[in-house]
Design a protein around this motif. Sequence first.
Motif, PDB file in Angstrom:
ATOM      1  N   LEU A 189       0.895  -1.188  -0.030  1.00 54.48           N
ATOM      2  CA  LEU A 189       0.087  -0.027  -0.006  1.00 54.48           C
ATOM      3  C   LEU A 189       0.930   1.230  -0.067  1.00 54.48           C
ATOM      4  N   CYS A 190       0.540   2.299  -0.975  1.00 58.47           N
ATOM      5  CA  CYS A 190       1.461   3.423  -1.005  1.00 58.47           C
ATOM      6  C   CYS A 190       0.523   4.485  -0.989  1.00 58.47           C
ATOM      7  N   CYS A 191      -0.902   4.398  -1.133  1.00 53.35           N
ATOM      8  CA  CYS A 191      -1.682   5.624  -0.923  1.00 53.35           C
ATOM      9  C   CYS A 191      -3.281   5.039  -0.561  1.00 53.35           C
ATOM     10  N   THR A 192      -4.126   6.233  -0.349  1.00 52.37           N
ATOM     11  CA  THR A 192      -5.489   5.671  -0.124  1.00 52.37           C
ATOM     12  C   THR A 192      -6.351   6.537  -0.721  1.00 52.37           C
ATOM     13  N   HIS A 193      -7.709   6.097  -0.684  1.00 54.18           N
ATOM     14  CA  HIS A 193      -8.708   7.000  -1.304  1.00 54.18           C
ATOM     15  C   HIS A 193      -9.747   6.362  -0.437  1.00 54.18           C
TER      16      HIS A 193
ATOM     17  N   TYR B 220       0.959   0.753   7.767  1.00 48.67           N
ATOM     18  CA  TYR B 220       0.986   1.907   6.611  1.00 48.67           C
ATOM     19  C   TYR B 220       0.823   3.217   7.530  1.00 48.67           C
TER      20      TYR B 220
ATOM     21  N   GLY C  90       1.228   6.320   5.779  1.00 50.59           N
ATOM     22  CA  GLY C  90       0.874   7.465   4.629  1.00 50.59           C
ATOM     23  C   GLY C  90      -0.283   8.250   4.863  1.00 50.59           C
ATOM     24  N   VAL C  91      -0.527   8.986   3.723  1.00 47.18           N
ATOM     25  CA  VAL C  91      -1.678   9.900   4.003  1.00 47.18           C
ATOM     26  C   VAL C  91      -2.943   9.266   3.759  1.00 47.18           C
ATOM     27  N   LEU C  92      -3.934   9.681   4.480  1.00 53.67           N
ATOM     28  CA  LEU C  92      -5.189   9.248   4.346  1.00 53.67           C
ATOM     29  C   LEU C  92      -6.079  10.321   3.811  1.00 53.67           C
ATOM     30  N   SER C  93      -6.409   9.895   2.462  1.00 54.33           N
ATOM     31  CA  SER C  93      -7.138  10.811   1.581  1.00 54.33           C
ATOM     32  C   SER C  93      -8.615  10.451   1.266  1.00 54.33           C
TER      33      SER C  93
ATOM     34  N   GLU D 137     -12.127  10.274  -0.900  1.00 52.45           N
ATOM     35  CA  GLU D 137     -12.702  10.606  -2.101  1.00 52.45           C
ATOM     36  C   GLU D 137     -14.174  10.430  -1.928  1.00 52.45           C
TER      37      GLU D 137
ATOM     38  N   SER E 119      -7.729   9.096  12.117  1.00 51.74           N
ATOM     39  CA  SER E 119      -6.296   9.390  12.435  1.00 51.74           C
ATOM     40  C   SER E 119      -5.952   9.151  13.912  1.00 51.74           C
TER      41      SER E 119
END
Length: 95
Positions: free
Chosen positions: A10-14, A56, A58-61, A63, A93
């Motif tokens: 996993l490198c990013c989220t939506h 993980y 990374g950022v929580l984005s 959508e 978070s």
Amino acid sequence: RFVPLYGDKLCCTHIHDNYGMSYSTVPILHADCHMIPFDATIDFGRVMSDLKNAGYEGVLSLETSIRQDIGTYVNLTPREYYEKGYAALVKLSEM
């Protein structure tokens, strides 16, 4: 539940909420509603636990969208909508 299987990649989220397989009990045109987290049926306690267990960081984005067809969020001002989304990200978070 793909995060336990592929979380190490996993490198990013939506992130969004939806009604998933419960769509038959909800009067909507399709189940993938892209709602703000905690407004539908996804278990975000499990999701966030899976993300942590996968390491993980990374950022929580989000959508998400204002759904005109089902009336979701149409009574919110743009500011209220973004504040609601931000509050959901803060809650996520902290999980």
